[in-house]
Design an enzyme around this catalytic site. Structure first.
Site, PDB file in Angstrom:
ATOM      1  N   GLY A 194       3.381   6.780   7.780  1.00  0.00           N
ATOM      2  CA  GLY A 194       4.710   6.930   7.208  1.00  0.00           C
ATOM      3  C   GLY A 194       5.669   5.850   7.670  1.00  0.00           C
ATOM      4  O   GLY A 194       6.695   5.601   7.037  1.00  0.00           O
ATOM      5  N   ASN A 195       5.362   5.172   8.790  1.00  0.00           N
ATOM      6  CA  ASN A 195       6.174   4.049   9.251  1.00  0.00           C
ATOM      7  C   ASN A 195       5.974   2.803   8.386  1.00  0.00           C
ATOM      8  O   ASN A 195       6.790   1.878   8.427  1.00  0.00           O
ATOM      9  CB  ASN A 195       5.847   3.671  10.694  1.00  0.00           C
ATOM     10  N   SER A 196       4.884   2.757   7.635  1.00  0.00           N
ATOM     11  CA  SER A 196       4.575   1.561   6.849  1.00  0.00           C
ATOM     12  C   SER A 196       5.762   1.088   6.028  1.00  0.00           C
ATOM     13  O   SER A 196       6.391   1.854   5.311  1.00  0.00           O
ATOM     14  CB  SER A 196       3.424   1.854   5.886  1.00  0.00           C
TER      15      SER A 196
ATOM     16  N   ASP B 297       0.207  -7.597   1.641  1.00  0.00           N
ATOM     17  CA  ASP B 297       0.584  -6.184   1.667  1.00  0.00           C
ATOM     18  C   ASP B 297       2.096  -6.006   1.685  1.00  0.00           C
ATOM     19  O   ASP B 297       2.635  -5.206   2.453  1.00  0.00           O
ATOM     20  CB  ASP B 297      -0.055  -5.459   2.850  1.00  0.00           C
TER      21      ASP B 297
ATOM     22  N   HIS C 215       0.810  -1.218   0.000  1.00  0.00           N
ATOM     23  CA  HIS C 215       0.000   0.000   0.000  1.00  0.00           C
ATOM     24  C   HIS C 215       0.847   1.273   0.000  1.00  0.00           C
ATOM     25  O   HIS C 215       0.337   2.357  -0.270  1.00  0.00           O
ATOM     26  CB  HIS C 215      -1.007   0.003   1.166  1.00  0.00           C
TER      27      HIS C 215
ATOM     28  N   GLY D 200     -12.479 -20.032  -1.602  1.00  0.00           N
ATOM     29  CA  GLY D 200     -13.586 -19.686  -2.478  1.00  0.00           C
ATOM     30  C   GLY D 200     -14.892 -19.364  -1.781  1.00  0.00           C
ATOM     31  O   GLY D 200     -15.965 -19.763  -2.239  1.00  0.00           O
TER      32      GLY D 200
END
Length: 382
Positions: free
Chosen positions: A226-228, A151, A121, A284
């Site tokens: 911002g740490n992501s 992610d 992200h 599914g």
């Protein structure tokens, strides 16, 4: 007139609704509060220090101007007597800031030849980014591969001879010390500290819009927008997690941050390196919360399973006979109490595995074997 979002403070990505009280840690998806985020990122020089979510103040790393050391593998083990300052000095050269057209995030060196590990992200919607290092050098970066399910993403930076840190693939212990390195709100080379607060955490309610917020490490080391994609390290200077999300004080939280375990990050990174994709088990079906009202209608206790909202007819669950309205009480003997728990259990399985669900339909309960498949590129179900 509302202030314009400055560089480094990107608004939420279209089509990615945020669950109230839960925020991704990239500035791209942050919504602490419009006033706080925008006033902290309106250009110019940031304040000398950042007040974190818990009220602690985390000064910029003393290694902010230290160049990456050589190219001979992991940084030297920290001197125990040096404590956290030594850890930060050693690891800061291995943590980067990633700038995109609409925001910023963090990343961690994965290989000496310029490969950077970050969150999907952080770079979503971009093929080219800018990578900033602790010594002040900025280079171009190319998004090499992504995996939205976990992610995670790989970025190839135009720089070599980088210090690759050690990734610890064993889970930490609750109570261990933890240090978070990254660029919260654009404050590059910031360090915050705390402990590991919990393991195998899943964010309640996240299954409806994300598959990544399950089986996470919890820490009280402050994590901010911002740490992501940045590093969570232990007291031995090893990477134990990649910063992922936090719950803000406005939701009543006090220092609740979450990270992807290093074991997951390394496994996915190696798969992405091999062929550009990562395999994930696919059952599914669309899981839903068993609310009090639905549980009452079914004559069972709330939280005593996961409701099946929809089933892909040609998917594994559909072929095994599972139908919408069924309740999945357990998988391989593990009790299921929430959709996120089901996603976490599936995370540890591989395509081709056969698993047994205890399925309640009306007043009958039966065991159903499901042959898990490889996850389609654009599935509408889990």
């Amino acid at each position: 007139m509302s202030p314009a979002a400055p560089q480094g403070c990107r608004r939420p990505h279209p089509g990615q609704p945020q669950r109230p009280g839960l925020f991704r840690t990239a500035a791209a998806a942050a919504a602490l509060s419009a006033v706080v985020v925008l006033s902290a990122c309106t250009g110019g020089s940031p304040a000398p220090s950042e007040t974190t979510a818990s009220g602690n103040t985390a000064a910029a790393s003393p290694a902010a101007s230290a160049p990456p050391t050589g190219g001979a593998g992991a940084p030297a083990a920290p001197d125990a007597a040096g404590g956290i300052p030594q850890l930060v000095e050693n690891l800061a050269p291995s943590v980067v800031t990633i700038f995109t057209e609409g925001g910023l995030g963090s990343g961690v060196v994965y290989s000496e030849d310029g490969l950077i590990l970050t969150n999907e992200h952080v770079i979503r919607g971009n093929t080219r980014v800018e990578v900033a290092f602790a010594d002040g050098q900025r280079v171009e970066g190319t998004v090499r591969a992504t995996d939205p399910v976990t992610d995670l993403a790989l970025v190839q930076a135009d720089r070599t001879g980088l210090p690759k840190p050690t990734y610890q693939t064993d889970l930490p212990k609750v109570g261990e010390g933890a240090v978070v390195l990254g660029s919260p709100l654009g404050f590059e080379n910031t360090a915050t500290a705390g402990i590991i607060s919990g393991l195998h955490r899943s964010i309640p309610g996240s299954a409806s819009n994300s598959l990544s917020l399950v089986d996470l490490i919890q820490t009280d080391a402050p994590i901010s927008p911002g740490n992501s994609g940045g590093a969570v390290i232990n007291m031995r200077g090893e990477i134990i997690g990649i910063s992922e999300a936090y719950i803000p004080p406005s939701a009543g939280a006090v220092a609740l941050g979450f990270a992807i375990p290093a074991a997951t990050a390394v496994e996915v990174a190696e798969e992405l390196l091999a062929d550009g994709t990562a395999e994930h088990a696919y059952v599914g079906l669309t899981p839903g919360e068993l609310t009090a009202q639905i549980a009452d209608q079914l004559g069972i206790e709330q939280g005593a399973g996961v409701l099946v909202l929809a089933v892909a007819e040609d998917g594994p669950a559909g072929e095994a006979g599972i139908r919408p309205g069924d309740v999945l009480e357990s998988m391989e003997g593990v009790e299921l109490t929430a959709p996120e728990g089901l996603l976490a259990e599936l995370r540890s399985r591989n395509p081709g595995d056969t698993v047994t669900f205890s399925v309640k339909r009306g007043d009958q309960t039966e065991d159903v074997k499901v042959d898990l498949a490889e996850r389609p590129t654009e599935p509408t179900t889990r």
